[in-house]
Motif scaffolding. Structure first.
Motif, PDB file in Angstrom:
ATOM      1  N   ASN A  11      38.240  55.885  47.234  1.00  0.00           N
ATOM      2  CA  ASN A  11      37.744  55.882  45.865  1.00  0.00           C
ATOM      3  C   ASN A  11      37.848  57.281  45.239  1.00  0.00           C
ATOM      4  N   TRP A  40      37.943  45.548  45.762  1.00  0.00           N
ATOM      5  CA  TRP A  40      38.081  45.057  44.394  1.00  0.00           C
ATOM      6  C   TRP A  40      36.791  45.283  43.612  1.00  0.00           C
ATOM      7  N   ARG A  41      36.951  45.634  42.346  1.00  0.00           N
ATOM      8  CA  ARG A  41      35.770  45.771  41.482  1.00  0.00           C
ATOM      9  C   ARG A  41      35.072  44.425  41.341  1.00  0.00           C
ATOM     10  N   SER A  42      35.871  43.357  41.300  1.00  0.00           N
ATOM     11  CA  SER A  42      35.305  42.007  41.270  1.00  0.00           C
ATOM     12  C   SER A  42      36.298  41.057  41.919  1.00  0.00           C
ATOM     13  N   THR A  57      45.049  46.940  43.071  1.00  0.00           N
ATOM     14  CA  THR A  57      43.611  47.039  42.813  1.00  0.00           C
ATOM     15  C   THR A  57      43.307  47.952  41.633  1.00  0.00           C
ATOM     16  N   ASP A  58      44.232  48.868  41.293  1.00  0.00           N
ATOM     17  CA  ASP A  58      43.992  49.845  40.238  1.00  0.00           C
ATOM     18  C   ASP A  58      45.212  49.953  39.329  1.00  0.00           C
ATOM     19  N   ASP A  80      39.049  39.857  39.637  1.00  0.00           N
ATOM     20  CA  ASP A  80      40.238  40.720  39.590  1.00  0.00           C
ATOM     21  C   ASP A  80      41.173  40.383  40.747  1.00  0.00           C
TER      22      ASP A  80
END
Length: 322
Positions: free
Chosen positions: A109, A173-175, A140-141, A178
Motif C-alpha cells: 500500500n 481490493w478496496r471493495s 487493483t489500482d 471492484d
C-alpha cells in the motif's frame, strides 16, 4: 511478426514469506520465497520446455534484486521487468493451516508491482508471443490497471491466445465490487479461463460448478474453461464437452501455494501443444490429469517459483498412480 515467445505474462512479482518452523525462542521463522502467480506459471512452463517472458515491476531494494535473480535463474526472459526507484517490492506473509490451506497478509500500500504503467509495457514482447497471460492483481489500482488493459489490447491485435486466471485475493481490493468488475473485464477478453471453485461461487453465486461454468460460457463465449476444485480435482469445459479428473492427494502436502499456478501452466502448455481448436475428450483428460499431478507435487514443497516439478517427476507420479 514471428511468434518467438511461447507465453508472456503480466502481473505481480513479490516475496512470499512462508512459515518454516520456530526459532530457539519459540518465534516463527519465515522463509523468503520468490512468488507471484504470473511468474509461478512461467516457471512451470520453463520446466515444460517453453520459452517465456515477464512484464512487471519490483522495487530497487534487496527483495527486488532477489526476485530479479530468481526469475532469471529459472530461464524467464526479464526484459519486460522494470524497477521502481522509490516504491518497495511487494511482500506477502503466508499463514498455513493444518490442512495445507493458507491465508495471506499483504504489504502493498503501495507495492512496486502496482507502479507498472502503460509506458512500461513492452509491446514488442507481447507481439512476439503466442499466448498472453494475466490475472486481476494487476488491476487493483488505476495506473497498473491501465497498463494491463493496454497490454491485453496489444495482445488481441497481435493475435495472441489470451489466458486469464482471476486469482482473487480479497484483502487487496478496496471493495469486492471492484474485484468482481475487474474479473468480469478479464472474462470478457479471454480465450482460456482457469478459475477456482471459490471464484465460481463468487462470480456466479452457485456451488454447482457445472451450472457456473455454463453461465460463464454463455455470457462471455469463452472457448475453454477449466475449474480447479482442490481436493475434489478439476474439470474442463470445451465445445459442449465436460471432462473431470480426480486429484492426486499427497500425504506429504504442507501448503497449497502455487498449486493453482502449476495447474494453470499445464493448461497453457497443452494449449501450445494442441492449439485452442485441437482438443477432444482424450486430450482434455490428459491436460487435467497432468495438471492435477503437477499441482499435487508442488503442495509438498515450500514456495513455488523455484521448486516447480520437473516433467520427469510428473511422469513418475503418473506411472506410480497408474
Amino acid at each position: 511478426m514471428a511468434k518467438t515467445v511461447d507465453v508472456t505474462a503480466l502481473g505481480e512479482l513479490l516475496i512470499d514469506f512462508t512459515e518454516n518452523g520456530l526459532s530457539s525462542q519459540g518465534n516463527p521463522l519465515l522463509e523468503a520465497n520468490p512468488g507471484g502467480a504470473p511468474c509461478n506459471v512461467l516457471s512451470m512452463l520453463q520446466n515444460y520446455g517453453r520459452k517465456t517472458a515477464f512484464i512487471g515491476k519490483v522495487g530497487d531494494d534487496m527483495f527486488g534484486r532477489m526476485l530479479t535473480e530468481a526469475v532469471k535463474s529459472v530461464g524467464i526472459d526479464t526484459r519486460g521487468l522494470k524497477t521502481d526507484p522509490v516504491v518497495h517490492t511487494t511482500l506477502a506473509f503466508v499463514h498455513t493451516f493444518e490442512n495445507g490451506d493458507r491465508d495471506f497478509s499483504f504489504y502493498r500500500n503501495p507495492g512496486a508491482d502496482m507502479m507498472l504503467t502503460k509506458a512500461d509495457v513492452d509491446e514488442r514482447l507481447i507481439e512476439e508471443s503466442k499466448i498472453f497471460h494475466f490475472g486481476t492483481l494487476s488491476s487493483t489500482d488505476e495506473g497498473v490497471r491501465e497498463a494491463t488493459r493496454y497490454a491485453i489490447d496489444v495482445a488481441k491485435k497481435a493475435g495472441d491466445v489470451i489466458t486469464f486466471d482471476p486469482n482473487l485475493r480479497p484483502p487487496l481490493w478496496r471493495s469486492l465490487d471492484d474485484a468482481k468488475r475487474e474479473i468480469e473485464y478479464g472474462l470478457s477478453k479471454c480465450d482460456v479461463l482457469k478459475i477456482s471453485d471459490n471464484e465460481v461461487e463468487f462470480m456466479c453465486g452457485t456451488t454447482d460448478y457445472d451450472k457456473g461454468a455454463q453461465m460463464l460460457i454463455d455470457k462471455y463465449q469463452i472457448p475453454l474453461v477449466l475449474i480447479t476444485m482442490g481436493r475434489d480435482g478439476s474439470r474442463a469445459y470445451y465445445k459442449g464437452l465436460r471432462v473431470e479428473a480426480a486429484p492426486f492427494l499427497q500425504e506429504k502436502t504442507i501448503e497449497t501455494t502455487g498449486a493453482g499456478d502449476t495447474f494453470c501452466a499445464t493448461i497453457l502448455h497443452f494449449v501450445l501443444k494442441y492449439g485452442l481448436d485441437g482438443f477432444d475428450e482424450e486430450k482434455l483428460r490428459e491436460l487435467l490429469v497432468t495438471g492435477n499431478a503437477a499441482a499435487s507435487i508442488v503442495t509438498t514443497r515450500k514456495g513455488a517459483l523455484k521448486v516447480m516439478p520437473t516433467v520427469e517427476e510428473i511422469k513418475s507420479l503418473l506411472r506410480e498412480r497408474g
